[in-house]
Design an enzyme around this catalytic site. Structure first.
Site, PDB file in Angstrom:
ATOM      1  N   HIS A  64       0.664   1.710 -18.817  1.00  0.00           N
ATOM      2  CA  HIS A  64       1.083   2.244 -20.618  1.00  0.00           C
ATOM      3  C   HIS A  64       1.931   1.028 -20.755  1.00  0.00           C
ATOM      4  CE1 HIS A  64       1.859   5.839 -17.721  1.00  0.00           C
ATOM      5  NE2 HIS A  64       0.603   6.093 -17.873  1.00  0.00           N
ATOM      6  N   ARG A 214      -0.033   8.413 -10.583  1.00  0.00           N
ATOM      7  CA  ARG A 214       0.082   8.632  -9.278  1.00  0.00           C
ATOM      8  C   ARG A 214       0.969   8.130  -8.220  1.00  0.00           C
ATOM      9  NH1 ARG A 214      -4.225  11.974 -12.173  1.00  0.00           N
ATOM     10  NH2 ARG A 214      -3.601  14.557 -12.323  1.00  0.00           N
TER      11      ARG A 214
END
Ligand code: PAF
Length: 308
Positions: A64, A214
């Site tokens: 990100h 995740r």
């Protein structure tokens, strides 16, 4: 000059600023309502500023941050959204357990020079009478779309909403979610959004594992196993570069390699055309190899474009 105003060279122009607005300029702002961010973006657009936008579901990692850096580089004002979008999770998927850590995200966003974090509630975005969706045809009938049939309808709908809310000039997405990026590009073209879509390369851990929120759900043994997604892609790249052209033979080799690992369950392995995502039988042009594998309860995806 009084104590409350100051002349400064700021963001490429000399301006007389009230001191309070200098502090506002440096502060990262959290906005929770659609109205407030729309009004702000309209004002920025009128001032001729370029708005770049990075939509996320939070629990930020280096992947990100690479998107934020690209957004920072391309725009004058960088907006990050953090919203775990319920409509892109199917029944029994990990919406409730999806990792969340707003404090940490906020701190990382601040360090990356984000101007605004938009973090709406579920009610703010959908209310209780929501009934409009964006659904794409062929691109969603491949890869993740097969095992998560409503997923991309949820993604396209929320991204279309976010585009209308944030009003960016540029939006940045990761290539790790290759199909998502293809779907968003298609939607932007089909629905004439006046937004430039930028794709950023997958960021990997030192050993090659693709960064993902995740990954936090992997126990230490599973973390080692998870590397099999990347290793199988690397092996296939070698095989293709040695001259292997038969896609099903390669898929079979990848399957054997992956299922021999601890706690793995293959969702799909596909060798396909990077534009249409249609399966390829003979590898004669660049192909996308994409796969989704469950390691324990954690579903991971990865992909690579490989040229023969
Ligand atoms: O990639 C994600 O994090 C999500 O799918 C997105 C694009 C933010 C939409 O919820």
């Amino acid at each position: 000059m009084t104590a409350s105003v100051r002349v400064c060279f700021f963001r490429w122009k000399w301006i007389v600023y009230p001191l309070s607005s200098i502090f506002e300029e440096f502060a990262i702002k959290i906005i929770k309502t659609v109205k407030e961010i729309q009004t702000r973006s309209e004002m920025l657009r009128k001032e001729g500023r370029v708005i770049s936008f990075v939509p996320t579901m939070g629990f930020l990692h280096e992947g990100h941050l690479a998107l934020l850096r690209e957004g920072r580089r391309l725009g004058d004002d960088l907006i990050l959204s953090i919203f775990v979008n319920p409509t892109q999770f199917g029944p029994g998927e990990d919406y409730e357990s999806y990792p969340r850590d707003f404090e940490k995200d906020f701190e990382l966003a601040r360090k990356e020079g984000v101007d605004v974090v938009f973090t709406p509630t579920k009610d703010e975005l959908y209310g209780d009478r929501f009934q409009t969706h964006v659904a794409l045809e062929s691109l969603t009938k491949h890869l993740c779309g097969l095992s998560r049939p409503s997923h991309f309808k949820g993604v396209a709908t929320v991204v279309a909403k976010l585009f209308n809310i944030v009003k960016p000039h540029i939006a940045v997405f990761g290539q790790k979610d290759f199909q998502q990026l293809a779907i968003i590009r298609q939607m932007v073209s089909d629905l004439d959004f006046d937004i430039e879509i930028k794709g950023v390369q997958t960021v990997r851990e030192k050993d090659g594992l693709a960064m993902s929120s995740r990954n936090a759900g992997l126990a230490p043994e599973q973390r080692k196993t998870a590397l099999c997604l990347y290793s199988s892609l690397v092996k296939s790249r070698e095989r293709i570069q040695e001259g292997e052209k038969n896609a099903s033979a390669l898929i079979q080799e990848m399957k054997v390699y992956i299922i021999s690992r601890f706690e793995t369950e293959i969702d799909y392995i596909s060798i396909c055309d990077p534009d249409t995502l249609d399966d390829v039988d003979k590898i004669e042009r660049p192909v996308l190899i994409a796969l989704a594998v469950k390691v324990g309860k954690t579903r991971l995806i990865d992909n690579m474009i490989i040229s023969p």
